[in-house]
Design an enzyme around this catalytic site. Structure first.
Site, mmCIF file in Angstrom:
data_model
loop_
_atom_site.group_PDB
_atom_site.id
_atom_site.type_symbol
_atom_site.label_atom_id
_atom_site.label_comp_id
_atom_site.label_asym_id
_atom_site.label_seq_id
_atom_site.Cartn_x
_atom_site.Cartn_y
_atom_site.Cartn_z
ATOM 1 N N ASP A 67 63.053 -13.954 -90.225
ATOM 2 C CA ASP A 67 63.874 -14.613 -89.878
ATOM 3 C C ASP A 67 64.983 -14.198 -88.533
ATOM 4 O O ASP A 67 65.437 -13.029 -88.522
ATOM 5 C CB ASP A 67 64.301 -15.955 -90.707
ATOM 6 C CG ASP A 67 65.208 -14.141 -92.003
ATOM 7 O OD1 ASP A 67 64.881 -13.432 -91.707
ATOM 8 O OD2 ASP A 67 65.578 -14.621 -93.147
ATOM 9 N N ASN A 135 68.660 -17.927 -105.782
ATOM 10 C CA ASN A 135 67.438 -19.795 -106.174
ATOM 11 C C ASN A 135 65.759 -19.670 -105.358
ATOM 12 O O ASN A 135 65.934 -20.627 -106.163
ATOM 13 C CB ASN A 135 69.155 -21.067 -105.635
ATOM 14 C CG ASN A 135 68.392 -20.385 -103.853
ATOM 15 O OD1 ASN A 135 67.593 -19.106 -103.437
ATOM 16 N ND2 ASN A 135 68.482 -21.374 -103.093
ATOM 17 N N HIS A 137 64.875 -18.448 -102.916
ATOM 18 C CA HIS A 137 64.579 -18.826 -101.463
ATOM 19 C C HIS A 137 63.788 -17.525 -100.842
ATOM 20 O O HIS A 137 63.900 -15.957 -101.485
ATOM 21 C CB HIS A 137 65.378 -18.868 -101.141
ATOM 22 C CG HIS A 137 66.725 -17.609 -100.459
ATOM 23 N ND1 HIS A 137 67.484 -18.224 -100.081
ATOM 24 C CD2 HIS A 137 66.223 -16.663 -100.309
ATOM 25 C CE1 HIS A 137 68.609 -17.080 -99.938
ATOM 26 N NE2 HIS A 137 68.179 -16.247 -99.591
ATOM 27 N N GLU A 142 63.750 -22.442 -98.081
ATOM 28 C CA GLU A 142 65.613 -22.823 -99.617
ATOM 29 C C GLU A 142 64.194 -23.837 -100.574
ATOM 30 O O GLU A 142 63.262 -24.494 -99.638
ATOM 31 C CB GLU A 142 66.313 -23.491 -99.272
ATOM 32 C CG GLU A 142 67.398 -22.589 -98.080
ATOM 33 C CD GLU A 142 67.830 -21.187 -98.904
ATOM 34 O OE1 GLU A 142 68.194 -21.872 -100.100
ATOM 35 O OE2 GLU A 142 68.505 -20.677 -97.965
HETATM 36 P P1 PGA Z 1 70.099 -9.295 -99.932
HETATM 37 O O1 PGA Z 1 69.204 -11.207 -99.211
HETATM 38 O O2 PGA Z 1 68.971 -8.718 -99.802
HETATM 39 O O3 PGA Z 1 71.187 -9.907 -99.439
HETATM 40 O O4 PGA Z 1 70.617 -10.168 -101.343
HETATM 41 C C1 PGA Z 1 68.263 -11.242 -100.459
HETATM 42 C C2 PGA Z 1 68.010 -12.745 -99.539
HETATM 43 O O5 PGA Z 1 68.715 -13.530 -99.907
HETATM 44 O O6 PGA Z 1 66.866 -13.203 -99.118
#
Ligand code: PGA
Length: 246
Positions: A67, A135, A137, A142
């Site tokens: 992304d 959450n 995602h 999301e």
């Molecule tokens: P993080 O993010 O590795 O910074 O915890 C993971 C995500 O939100 O997909």
């Protein structure tokens, strides 16, 4: 789905890094699906250290990122293109021509998504690295994202904008849109490693490993339908699991 619970973030990063290395050693032209975020940084450091010791050659691999924010430009220090250069590509000697990421300055968002879908079709990923949001995602998908989505442009939720504002001078500077592989694109990888570290991720990992329903309300749940997905977590992220295997 396979579960690996490791003692520490370092151990988790080593085990995940060795899985990526095994993929590259088995096929010097492997296609690697990569992620940004704080979680995979240890894995990337492991690969860079290993290359320093053993000189592993990455000149034949292709890297495809999940992304990218919309509108920052690849030289902006918060763009995911910049993150990948800084945390992995420079250290492994991977050239820009070997890497793919959504073009965040594309004039036509719909065309950009189609272009990226064509990239994914041309380069089937051998392995995909994933993080997970608290959450559930995955990438910028999301809760509520239909499972059949391929690459798409998303309006970021207020929560995500707030969470990510710590990396910007002010919340107003956080992009409002992003491009992301969809759940269907992510599922297209032959193998998936999903990593999580720390107690902040424990609830999401509990739902991923022990949840019973698979619905778009918890995007990572779709991974339970993947034939070769490994969940790699440290003790903190595993702290709410009933049964743990090492
Ligand atoms: P993080 O993010 O590795 O910074 O915890 C993971 C995500 O939100 O997909």
């Amino acid at each position: 789905m396979k579960l690996l619970v490791l003692d520490s973030y370092e151990e988790m990063s080593r085990v995940a890094g060795e899985a990526v290395l095994a993929t590259v050693k088995a096929n010097p032209h492997a296609v690697l699906g990569l992620a940004t975020g704080s979680t995979p940084i240890g894995l990337y450091e492991h690969l860079i250290e290993e290359k320093k010791k053993n000189g592993t050659d990455y000149t034949g691999v292709t890297c495809i990122n999940l992304d990218e924010y919309a509108g920052l430009g690849e030289d902006h220090d918060q763009s995911y293109a910049y993150f990948m250069k800084k945390h992995l590509f420079l250290g492994l000697g991977i050239e820009k021509g070997q890497t793919y990421i959504e073009n965040d300055l594309a004039e036509n968002g719909e065309e950009e998504c189609l272009r990226y879908d064509a990239v994914l079709e041309k380069y089937p990923r051998d392995i995909q690295i994933l993080g997970i949001g608290s959450n559930g995602h995955i990438a910028f998908n999301e809760p509520g994202t239909p499972f059949d989505k391929t690459t798409h442009r998303v309006a970021l939720t207020e929560g995500t904008i707030r969470d990510n504002s710590r990396f910007f001078r002010s919340v107003d500077e956080v992009p409002k849109y992003a491009y992301t592989m969809g759940p269907k694109s992510i599922m297209g990888s032959k193998k998936i490693l999903i990593l999580a570290s720390g107690e902040g991720k424990a609830k999401a990992i509990q739902e991923l490993v022990e949840g019973t329903e698979i619905t778009p309300d918890f995007p990572a749940g779709i991974l339970r339908n993947h034939p070769d997905c490994t969940v790699i977590v440290d003790k903190g992220a595993a702290s709410l699991l009933q049964e743990r295997c090492v």
